[in-house]
Design a protein around this motif. Structure first.
Motif, PDB file in Angstrom:
ATOM      1  N   SER A   1      16.791  40.314  30.821  1.00 36.68           N
ATOM      2  CA  SER A   1      17.864  39.328  30.747  1.00 36.68           C
ATOM      3  C   SER A   1      17.379  37.983  31.274  1.00 36.68           C
ATOM      4  O   SER A   1      16.486  37.920  32.119  1.00 36.68           O
ATOM      5  CB  SER A   1      19.098  39.788  31.528  1.00 36.68           C
ATOM      6  OG  SER A   1      18.790  40.022  32.881  1.00 36.68           O
ATOM      7  N   ALA A   2      17.983  36.916  30.729  1.00 36.15           N
ATOM      8  CA  ALA A   2      17.610  35.553  31.131  1.00 36.15           C
ATOM      9  C   ALA A   2      18.853  34.693  31.232  1.00 36.15           C
ATOM     10  O   ALA A   2      19.755  34.787  30.394  1.00 36.15           O
ATOM     11  CB  ALA A   2      16.647  34.953  30.111  1.00 36.15           C
ATOM     12  N   TYR A   3      18.875  33.838  32.252  1.00 35.04           N
ATOM     13  CA  TYR A   3      20.011  32.965  32.521  1.00 35.04           C
ATOM     14  C   TYR A   3      19.530  31.540  32.813  1.00 35.04           C
ATOM     15  O   TYR A   3      18.457  31.340  33.379  1.00 35.04           O
ATOM     16  CB  TYR A   3      20.788  33.460  33.752  1.00 35.04           C
ATOM     17  CG  TYR A   3      21.359  34.841  33.603  1.00 35.04           C
ATOM     18  CD1 TYR A   3      22.670  35.025  33.167  1.00 35.04           C
ATOM     19  CD2 TYR A   3      20.594  35.964  33.894  1.00 35.04           C
ATOM     20  CE1 TYR A   3      23.202  36.295  33.032  1.00 35.04           C
ATOM     21  CE2 TYR A   3      21.123  37.243  33.761  1.00 35.04           C
ATOM     22  CZ  TYR A   3      22.424  37.406  33.334  1.00 35.04           C
ATOM     23  OH  TYR A   3      22.947  38.674  33.191  1.00 35.04           O
ATOM     24  N   ASN A   4      20.361  30.570  32.463  1.00 32.97           N
ATOM     25  CA  ASN A   4      20.217  29.182  32.917  1.00 32.97           C
ATOM     26  C   ASN A   4      18.855  28.545  32.620  1.00 32.97           C
ATOM     27  O   ASN A   4      18.126  28.172  33.523  1.00 32.97           O
ATOM     28  CB  ASN A   4      20.509  29.092  34.420  1.00 32.97           C
ATOM     29  CG  ASN A   4      21.871  29.629  34.763  1.00 32.97           C
ATOM     30  OD1 ASN A   4      22.834  29.364  34.055  1.00 32.97           O
ATOM     31  ND2 ASN A   4      21.961  30.405  35.829  1.00 32.97           N
ATOM     32  N   GLY A   5      18.514  28.451  31.332  1.00 32.84           N
ATOM     33  CA  GLY A   5      17.315  27.730  30.930  1.00 32.84           C
ATOM     34  C   GLY A   5      16.018  28.486  31.115  1.00 32.84           C
ATOM     35  O   GLY A   5      14.949  27.887  31.167  1.00 32.84           O
TER      36      GLY A   5
END
Length: 168
Positions: free
Chosen positions: A80-84
């Protein structure tokens, strides 16, 4: 057996932008997650993730390159990846995600190639939330939700979802 037992909430945390960390030929099992924050960078290759709460989570502009990695039995998102943040996945397998999308991308970027996502019990194969994704030679099968779900953002490339080739 290193792949049995209950995952803990203990995590490996990498924070900051002081170079790129590397994990090669490792087994990660029964842990909370690998967590990257504040522009951290990680390369993971030839690895096995088994029976973890999460797999790899990125936040605040972090990046990871994942190659030849097998994720199995993850309670929540395997990647998972968040915020840029930015994720590149190649030649890998994600199987038996229990209670979330196998891959969840939130306001971030995913490039994925030559990868199989198999058996997601309660979620999408890839969930995109205001994110950009490029896919190539990806096979997605046996998911309870959508193979690829786009909730804002864009996706380009081709994937085989439950035996049907789809072009985006």
């Amino acid at each position: 057996d290193s792949f049995s037992g209950t995952p803990t909430s203990n995590s490996v945390k990498i924070s900051g932008s002081n170079g790129t960390s590397t994990m090669d030929n490792v087994v990660i099992s029964n842990v909370g997650e690998i967590y990257l924050n504040n522009s951290a960078s990680l390369e993971i290759s030839n690895a096995e993730f088994a029976n973890n709460r999460y797999g790899v989570e990125l936040n605040n502009g972090s990046s990871v390159n994942i190659e030849n990695v097998n994720f199995t039995g993850t309670a929540y998102e395997s990647v998972s990846a968040y915020n840029g943040s930015s994720i590149t996945i190649a030649s890998s397998t994600i199987s038996n995600t229990i209670d979330a999308d196998a891959i969840g991308i939130y306001d971030s970027n995913l490039t994925i190639s030559s990868t199989t996502i198999n058996t997601v019990l309660d979620g999408d194969g890839i969930g995109l939330y205001n994110s950009t994704t490029t896919i190539s030679n990806v096979v997605i099968e046996n998911v309870s939700g959508d193979g690829i779900a786009v909730y804002g953002g864009s996706v380009s490339g081709t994937a085989t979802i439950d035996g049907v080739e789809v072009e985006f």
